[in-house]
Design a protein around this motif. Structure first.
Motif, PDB file in Angstrom:
ATOM      1  N   TRP A 206      38.631  36.691  43.089  1.00 50.65           N
ATOM      2  CA  TRP A 206      39.796  36.366  42.268  1.00 50.65           C
ATOM      3  C   TRP A 206      40.450  37.663  41.758  1.00 50.65           C
ATOM      4  CZ3 TRP A 206      39.513  31.751  38.342  1.00 50.65           C
ATOM      5  CH2 TRP A 206      40.797  31.403  37.924  1.00 50.65           C
ATOM      6  N   LEU A 207      39.632  38.572  41.235  1.00 46.76           N
ATOM      7  CA  LEU A 207      40.156  39.855  40.751  1.00 46.76           C
ATOM      8  C   LEU A 207      40.836  40.651  41.868  1.00 46.76           C
ATOM      9  CD1 LEU A 207      37.342  41.196  38.416  1.00 46.76           C
ATOM     10  CD2 LEU A 207      39.671  40.643  37.761  1.00 46.76           C
ATOM     11  N   ASP A 208      40.166  40.764  42.998  1.00 44.74           N
ATOM     12  CA  ASP A 208      40.722  41.530  44.113  1.00 44.74           C
ATOM     13  C   ASP A 208      42.036  40.919  44.592  1.00 44.74           C
ATOM     14  OD1 ASP A 208      38.504  43.183  43.913  1.00 44.74           O
ATOM     15  OD2 ASP A 208      37.468  42.281  45.633  1.00 44.74           O
ATOM     16  N   GLY A 209      42.081  39.594  44.688  1.00 44.57           N
ATOM     17  CA  GLY A 209      43.305  38.917  45.099  1.00 44.57           C
ATOM     18  C   GLY A 209      44.420  39.094  44.090  1.00 44.57           C
ATOM     19  N   LEU A 210      44.078  39.056  42.809  1.00 45.16           N
ATOM     20  CA  LEU A 210      45.053  39.252  41.738  1.00 45.16           C
ATOM     21  C   LEU A 210      45.698  40.636  41.842  1.00 45.16           C
ATOM     22  CD1 LEU A 210      46.311  38.279  39.032  1.00 45.16           C
ATOM     23  CD2 LEU A 210      44.222  39.070  37.901  1.00 45.16           C
ATOM     24  N   VAL A 211      44.882  41.653  42.045  1.00 45.44           N
ATOM     25  CA  VAL A 211      45.389  43.023  42.193  1.00 45.44           C
ATOM     26  C   VAL A 211      46.270  43.127  43.437  1.00 45.44           C
ATOM     27  CG1 VAL A 211      44.708  45.418  42.702  1.00 45.44           C
ATOM     28  CG2 VAL A 211      43.549  44.128  40.884  1.00 45.44           C
ATOM     29  N   GLN A 212      45.826  42.549  44.550  1.00 45.72           N
ATOM     30  CA  GLN A 212      46.610  42.616  45.784  1.00 45.72           C
ATOM     31  C   GLN A 212      47.951  41.907  45.633  1.00 45.72           C
ATOM     32  OE1 GLN A 212      43.999  41.036  48.790  1.00 45.72           O
ATOM     33  NE2 GLN A 212      42.633  42.806  48.700  1.00 45.72           N
ATOM     34  N   ALA A 213      47.976  40.747  44.968  1.00 44.10           N
ATOM     35  CA  ALA A 213      49.223  40.002  44.762  1.00 44.10           C
ATOM     36  C   ALA A 213      50.195  40.816  43.911  1.00 44.10           C
ATOM     37  CB  ALA A 213      48.927  38.648  44.104  1.00 44.10           C
ATOM     38  N   ALA A 214      49.699  41.420  42.849  1.00 49.93           N
ATOM     39  CA  ALA A 214      50.557  42.232  41.982  1.00 49.93           C
ATOM     40  C   ALA A 214      51.092  43.451  42.733  1.00 49.93           C
ATOM     41  CB  ALA A 214      49.790  42.655  40.731  1.00 49.93           C
ATOM     42  N   ARG A 215      50.251  44.068  43.552  1.00 48.11           N
ATOM     43  CA  ARG A 215      50.690  45.231  44.341  1.00 48.11           C
ATOM     44  C   ARG A 215      51.776  44.846  45.350  1.00 48.11           C
ATOM     45  NH1 ARG A 215      48.067  49.603  43.263  1.00 48.11           N
ATOM     46  NH2 ARG A 215      45.842  49.497  42.900  1.00 48.11           N
ATOM     47  N   ARG A 216      51.555  43.729  46.051  1.00 50.89           N
ATOM     48  CA  ARG A 216      52.556  43.278  47.029  1.00 50.89           C
ATOM     49  C   ARG A 216      53.907  43.045  46.349  1.00 50.89           C
ATOM     50  NH1 ARG A 216      48.286  40.305  49.286  1.00 50.89           N
ATOM     51  NH2 ARG A 216      48.880  38.491  48.055  1.00 50.89           N
ATOM     52  N   TYR A 217      53.882  42.386  45.215  1.00 52.46           N
ATOM     53  CA  TYR A 217      55.115  42.089  44.493  1.00 52.46           C
ATOM     54  C   TYR A 217      55.784  43.385  44.009  1.00 52.46           C
ATOM     55  CZ  TYR A 217      58.413  40.061  41.237  1.00 52.46           C
ATOM     56  OH  TYR A 217      59.565  39.710  40.577  1.00 52.46           O
ATOM     57  N   ARG A 218      54.991  44.289  43.457  1.00 53.83           N
ATOM     58  CA  ARG A 218      55.533  45.575  42.997  1.00 53.83           C
ATOM     59  C   ARG A 218      56.148  46.342  44.165  1.00 53.83           C
ATOM     60  NH1 ARG A 218      51.539  50.008  42.462  1.00 53.83           N
ATOM     61  NH2 ARG A 218      51.975  49.787  44.654  1.00 53.83           N
ATOM     62  N   ASP A 219      55.449  46.373  45.305  1.00 54.52           N
ATOM     63  CA  ASP A 219      55.946  47.089  46.461  1.00 54.52           C
ATOM     64  C   ASP A 219      57.246  46.479  46.986  1.00 54.52           C
ATOM     65  OD1 ASP A 219      53.768  48.757  46.217  1.00 54.52           O
ATOM     66  OD2 ASP A 219      52.662  47.869  47.920  1.00 54.52           O
ATOM     67  N   GLN A 220      57.362  45.155  46.969  1.00 52.57           N
ATOM     68  CA  GLN A 220      58.594  44.488  47.391  1.00 52.57           C
ATOM     69  C   GLN A 220      59.753  44.843  46.456  1.00 52.57           C
ATOM     70  OE1 GLN A 220      57.509  40.357  47.509  1.00 52.57           O
ATOM     71  NE2 GLN A 220      56.543  40.518  49.513  1.00 52.57           N
ATOM     72  N   ARG A 221      59.486  44.906  45.158  1.00 51.74           N
ATOM     73  CA  ARG A 221      60.521  45.273  44.182  1.00 51.74           C
ATOM     74  C   ARG A 221      60.986  46.707  44.415  1.00 51.74           C
ATOM     75  NH1 ARG A 221      57.172  43.812  39.540  1.00 51.74           N
ATOM     76  NH2 ARG A 221      57.477  45.985  39.048  1.00 51.74           N
TER      77      ARG A 221
ATOM     78  N   GLY B  89      48.168  52.561  39.327  1.00 50.45           N
ATOM     79  CA  GLY B  89      49.448  52.184  39.910  1.00 50.45           C
ATOM     80  C   GLY B  89      49.966  50.820  39.504  1.00 50.45           C
ATOM     81  N   LEU B  90      49.258  50.101  38.662  1.00 41.96           N
ATOM     82  CA  LEU B  90      49.700  48.804  38.159  1.00 41.96           C
ATOM     83  C   LEU B  90      49.582  48.805  36.647  1.00 41.96           C
ATOM     84  CD1 LEU B  90      47.920  46.357  40.658  1.00 41.96           C
ATOM     85  CD2 LEU B  90      50.375  46.853  40.547  1.00 41.96           C
ATOM     86  N   THR B  91      50.285  47.885  36.020  1.00 45.94           N
ATOM     87  CA  THR B  91      50.218  47.727  34.570  1.00 45.94           C
ATOM     88  C   THR B  91      49.821  46.298  34.230  1.00 45.94           C
ATOM     89  OG1 THR B  91      52.509  46.987  34.347  1.00 45.94           O
ATOM     90  CG2 THR B  91      52.114  49.390  34.290  1.00 45.94           C
ATOM     91  N   ALA B  92      49.485  46.089  32.981  1.00 44.44           N
ATOM     92  CA  ALA B  92      49.189  44.728  32.510  1.00 44.44           C
ATOM     93  C   ALA B  92      50.385  43.824  32.750  1.00 44.44           C
ATOM     94  CB  ALA B  92      48.815  44.758  31.036  1.00 44.44           C
ATOM     95  N   GLU B  93      51.564  44.356  32.563  1.00 42.57           N
ATOM     96  CA  GLU B  93      52.813  43.605  32.788  1.00 42.57           C
ATOM     97  C   GLU B  93      52.924  43.163  34.255  1.00 42.57           C
ATOM     98  OE1 GLU B  93      56.327  42.117  31.018  1.00 42.57           O
ATOM     99  OE2 GLU B  93      55.209  43.683  29.992  1.00 42.57           O
ATOM    100  N   ASP B  94      52.466  43.998  35.194  1.00 41.96           N
ATOM    101  CA  ASP B  94      52.486  43.647  36.621  1.00 41.96           C
ATOM    102  C   ASP B  94      51.509  42.514  36.931  1.00 41.96           C
ATOM    103  OD1 ASP B  94      54.307  45.746  37.289  1.00 41.96           O
ATOM    104  OD2 ASP B  94      52.634  47.157  37.532  1.00 41.96           O
ATOM    105  N   ILE B  95      50.360  42.547  36.309  1.00 49.01           N
ATOM    106  CA  ILE B  95      49.289  41.585  36.588  1.00 49.01           C
ATOM    107  C   ILE B  95      49.569  40.221  35.955  1.00 49.01           C
ATOM    108  CG2 ILE B  95      46.828  41.101  36.178  1.00 49.01           C
ATOM    109  CD1 ILE B  95      47.272  43.358  38.203  1.00 49.01           C
ATOM    110  N   TRP B  96      50.083  40.226  34.740  1.00 53.72           N
ATOM    111  CA  TRP B  96      50.192  39.031  33.899  1.00 53.72           C
ATOM    112  C   TRP B  96      50.814  37.808  34.581  1.00 53.72           C
ATOM    113  CZ3 TRP B  96      47.927  36.700  30.223  1.00 53.72           C
ATOM    114  CH2 TRP B  96      48.563  35.756  29.430  1.00 53.72           C
ATOM    115  N   PRO B  97      51.965  37.906  35.238  1.00 54.62           N
ATOM    116  CA  PRO B  97      52.556  36.687  35.802  1.00 54.62           C
ATOM    117  C   PRO B  97      51.650  35.989  36.817  1.00 54.62           C
ATOM    118  CG  PRO B  97      54.094  38.525  35.977  1.00 54.62           C
ATOM    119  CD  PRO B  97      52.791  39.077  35.484  1.00 54.62           C
TER     120      PRO B  97
END
Length: 176
Positions: A158-173, A27-35
């Motif tokens: 760090w990894l788990d937080g990174l995934v959660q941050a990207a998911r939150r941002y994607r879900d908000q978008r 459900g995420l892409t490299a593009e979602d994670i990168w920022p």
């Protein structure tokens, strides 16, 4: 799958300490994670073991090849320089790596690390995030003996937080 590119002196198995953590999630892409990885000021928002981030005044807010920055992690003030930087390009692994150091060179307080990240899109709408770190110096030797291993546990956070941050941002978008 791709692998980390190790510089001389930092190849796992020939250093004082090594850790490897990986997450594969749908459900995420490299593009979602990168920022969230490439912008150090975001790190403390999802990773509690990171503070006091400071990029060289002429750089940032995003990292680039050669960027210099400092931060505090695992109780160490770390200076770092980006030595590998490949942003998302379709069909290619994303790469970010830095050489980090703490303590005065030539002393028992000196710690040198190579911290590398690899992010790649996989089939089925999945993304793989791999982070590995090798360390040299007396502090690395001590960290290698610690049980539980603070590097493995910290980098997993760090990894788990990174995934959660990207998911939150994607879900908000998606809600907007």
């Amino acid at each position: 799958m791709s692998e980390i590119i190790w510089p001389e002196g930092y190849v796992p198995g020939f250093t004082d300490n090594y850790c490897s953590n990986e997450v594969i999630t749908a459900g995420l892409t490299a593009e979602d994670i990168w920022p969230f990885l490439n912008t150090p000021s975001y790190w403390p928002t999802y990773y509690r073991n990171c503070a006091d981030i400071c990029l060289n005044e002429s750089e940032g807010p995003e990292l680039e090849n050669g960027s210099s920055f400092s931060f505090t992690t695992f109780g160490f003030p770390v200076n770092a320089q980006v030595v590998e930087h490949v942003s998302p390009i379709l069909g290619q692994a994303v790469r970010l790596a830095w050489h980090g150091w703490s303590g005065e060179e030539g002393t028992t307080t000196r710690l040198d690390v190579h911290h590398a990240w690899l992010i790649e899109d996989l089939s089925g709408g999945r993304v793989r995030i791999l982070t590995q770190e090798t360390q040299n110096g007396v502090p690395a030797q001590e960290l290698a003996k610690a049980v539980p291993n603070p590097m493995i546990n910290g980098h997993q956070e760090w990894l788990d937080g990174l995934v959660q941050a990207a998911r939150r941002y994607r879900d908000q978008r998606l809600k907007a």
